[in-house]
Design an enzyme around this catalytic site. Structure first.
Site, PDB file in Angstrom:
ATOM      1  N   SER A 156       4.485  32.524  75.121  1.00 53.69           N
ATOM      2  CA  SER A 156       3.017  32.261  75.614  1.00 53.69           C
ATOM      3  C   SER A 156       2.566  31.123  75.701  1.00 53.69           C
ATOM      4  O   SER A 156       3.054  30.167  76.291  1.00 53.69           O
ATOM      5  CB  SER A 156       2.014  33.362  74.915  1.00 53.69           C
ATOM      6  OG  SER A 156       1.038  33.635  75.790  1.00 53.69           O
ATOM      7  N   ASP A 320       5.723  42.937  81.136  1.00 54.29           N
ATOM      8  CA  ASP A 320       4.517  41.845  80.783  1.00 54.29           C
ATOM      9  C   ASP A 320       3.785  41.722  82.221  1.00 54.29           C
ATOM     10  O   ASP A 320       4.259  40.891  83.190  1.00 54.29           O
ATOM     11  CB  ASP A 320       4.924  40.676  80.124  1.00 54.29           C
ATOM     12  CG  ASP A 320       4.096  39.608  79.831  1.00 54.29           C
ATOM     13  OD1 ASP A 320       2.939  39.784  80.273  1.00 54.29           O
ATOM     14  OD2 ASP A 320       4.560  38.520  79.346  1.00 54.29           O
ATOM     15  N   HIS A 353       2.988  42.089  77.085  1.00 59.93           N
ATOM     16  CA  HIS A 353       2.868  40.860  76.644  1.00 59.93           C
ATOM     17  C   HIS A 353       3.308  40.677  75.286  1.00 59.93           C
ATOM     18  O   HIS A 353       3.944  39.815  75.001  1.00 59.93           O
ATOM     19  CB  HIS A 353       1.786  40.027  77.138  1.00 59.93           C
ATOM     20  CG  HIS A 353       1.718  38.544  76.885  1.00 59.93           C
ATOM     21  ND1 HIS A 353       2.787  37.578  77.433  1.00 59.93           N
ATOM     22  CD2 HIS A 353       1.016  37.704  76.131  1.00 59.93           C
ATOM     23  CE1 HIS A 353       2.452  36.604  77.180  1.00 59.93           C
ATOM     24  NE2 HIS A 353       1.360  36.415  76.249  1.00 59.93           N
ATOM     25  N   ASP A 354       2.917  41.459  74.487  1.00 59.14           N
ATOM     26  CA  ASP A 354       3.037  41.208  73.047  1.00 59.14           C
ATOM     27  C   ASP A 354       4.601  41.712  72.896  1.00 59.14           C
ATOM     28  O   ASP A 354       4.869  41.608  71.449  1.00 59.14           O
ATOM     29  CB  ASP A 354       1.788  42.727  72.456  1.00 59.14           C
ATOM     30  CG  ASP A 354       0.828  42.065  71.988  1.00 59.14           C
ATOM     31  OD1 ASP A 354       0.429  40.773  71.923  1.00 59.14           O
ATOM     32  OD2 ASP A 354      -0.034  42.955  71.349  1.00 59.14           O
TER      33      ASP A 354
END
Length: 394
Positions: A156, A320, A353-354
């Site tokens: 990220s 994501d 996204h995690d």
């Protein structure tokens, strides 16, 4: 295994504090005359100093990436990947993780003392950019006697730092691993960040950033900001699988918590608002917005990477939607066009996204296999670094 046993096995060292008196000129036009960086290390630096790996943290991260300290309930934020025999193997590598400037976990930031005034920096702390962080990280490497990293890794916002390392310090990085990242934010992502900032700034306890002087904190605004962010970190499928429309109890026909997802978001927001600094959240989201290295090259991302010499591994995750796989492929395509050595994999994952923070067998295998060839001994084949695409797979 106890916390102490885990720390011993990991060879966790720190946190350490490095003080710098050489002024650091920032992109915003201001200069930090003095600053400190807090960092941890895992593993042992070899005699050649060729096995150092820098791990760059994301928005809510800090220097504590792995293992336990005595008071910890949970290990560091990337503990699943850092340790003996893990994908970032501390039996082979000397891993460094630091809290970036502007952070709120020990490095100089808004909640540190401004030596010019003798008071907390507060909202007067300079605006930071990703290149500012990378320049300070290079000075930390100098402090530790590391001329060249075996790898720089980040997910990220951390992935933005990795890209910047490859662009600004091409001779000091042997391998770059960019995970769940992007070459620049979309308008939608900037919009999410702005709503989060406004949630903080509109909190009556914000006091234009001088909440320290009022003996309070804008916890409600920071809670809302984290709730907004957390929604974007999860995929719809993951949220549905974990919570669905499950109720905590019978409908109360009011505005108290009824659904499990409401309870989860409030819990996450409350925890974050008690452990993070609002001014840090503001400046870090702005650093995300500002990131656009191709801006200095007329928008040409391939030209931006022209001087990069390292091998690249780009990883994305199928679900994501904050930084979609298409954004990772933009980086890959630019690197291929620039003639760089790049490998790419899109991991099938339901976690959104995690996913870059979570265990996943294929993810761990990809990292481990790529790093099995990573050492930073001075190379005499630098002229081969522009030969083209080493391996690209989707």
């Amino acid at each position: 295994m106890t916390h102490t046993d885990s720390q011993t096995a990991l060879n966790l060292s720190g946190p350490h504090r490095a003080a710098f008196d050489e002024p650091l000129a920032l992109a915003c036009g201001q200069t930090l005359e003095h600053y400190e960086l807090v960092y941890e290390t895992y593993g042992t630096l070899n005699e050649q100093r060729s096995n150092a790996v820098l791990v760059c943290h994301a928005l809510g991260g800090n220097h504590h990436a792995a293992g336990f300290h005595e008071s910890d309930r949970k290990p560091g934020w990337w503990d699943k990947h850092i340790g003996p025999g893990k994908s970032i193997d501390t039996d082979r590598f000397f891993v460094i993780s630091l809290n970036n400037l502007g952070g709120c976990h020990g490095s100089t930031g808004p909640n540190a003392i401004n030596p010019a005034t003798g008071k907390l920096w507060g909202p007067e702390f300079p605006m930071m950019t990703v290149p500012d962080w990378v320049h300070s990280q290079a000075r930390l490497a100098d402090h530790l006697g590391i001329e060249r990293f075996a790898a720089v890794i980040g997910g990220s916002l951390g992935g933005m730092q990795v890209q910047t390392w490859a662009i600004l310090y091409p001779d000091r990085i042997a391998n770059a691993i960019v995970i769940a990242s992007t070459p620049r934010l979309s308008a939608q992502n900037i919009a999410f960040n702005e709503v989060a900032r406004q949630a903080i700034r509109s909190d009556p306890d914000f006091h234009e950033g001088w909440y320290y002087q009022h003996d309070t904190r804008p916890r409600h605004g920071l809670k809302l900001a984290r709730m907004i962010g957390h929604i974007t970190y999860l995929s719809e499928a993951a949220m549905g699988r974990k919570f669905g429309r499950d109720l905590r109890s019978a409908l109360n026909f009011g505005y108290d918590v009824e659904f499990e997802i409401e309870s989860y978001l409030r819990y996450q927001g409350n925890n974050f608002s008690n452990s993070f600094d609002a001014n840090t959240y503001l400046l870090m989201t702005k650093a995300l917005d500002y990131f656009d290295p191709a801006r200095d090259h007329n928008g040409d991302l391939a030209a931006t990477f022209a001087k990069s010499q390292c091998r690249f591994l780009i990883i994305s995750f199928s679900s994501d939607w904050r930084f979609t796989p298409a954004r990772s492929r933009e980086i890959v395509e630019a690197l291929v066009e620039a003639g760089k050595r790049v490998s790419y994999v899109n991991i099938e994952s339901p976690h959104g996204h995690d996913a870059f923070l979570l265990p996943d067998e294929r993810y761990e295998t990809v990292l481990k296999n790529f790093l099995s060839h990573a050492m930073a001994a001075p190379s005499d084949d630098t002229h081969h670094h522009n030969r083209g695409n080493d391996h690209a797979a989707s």
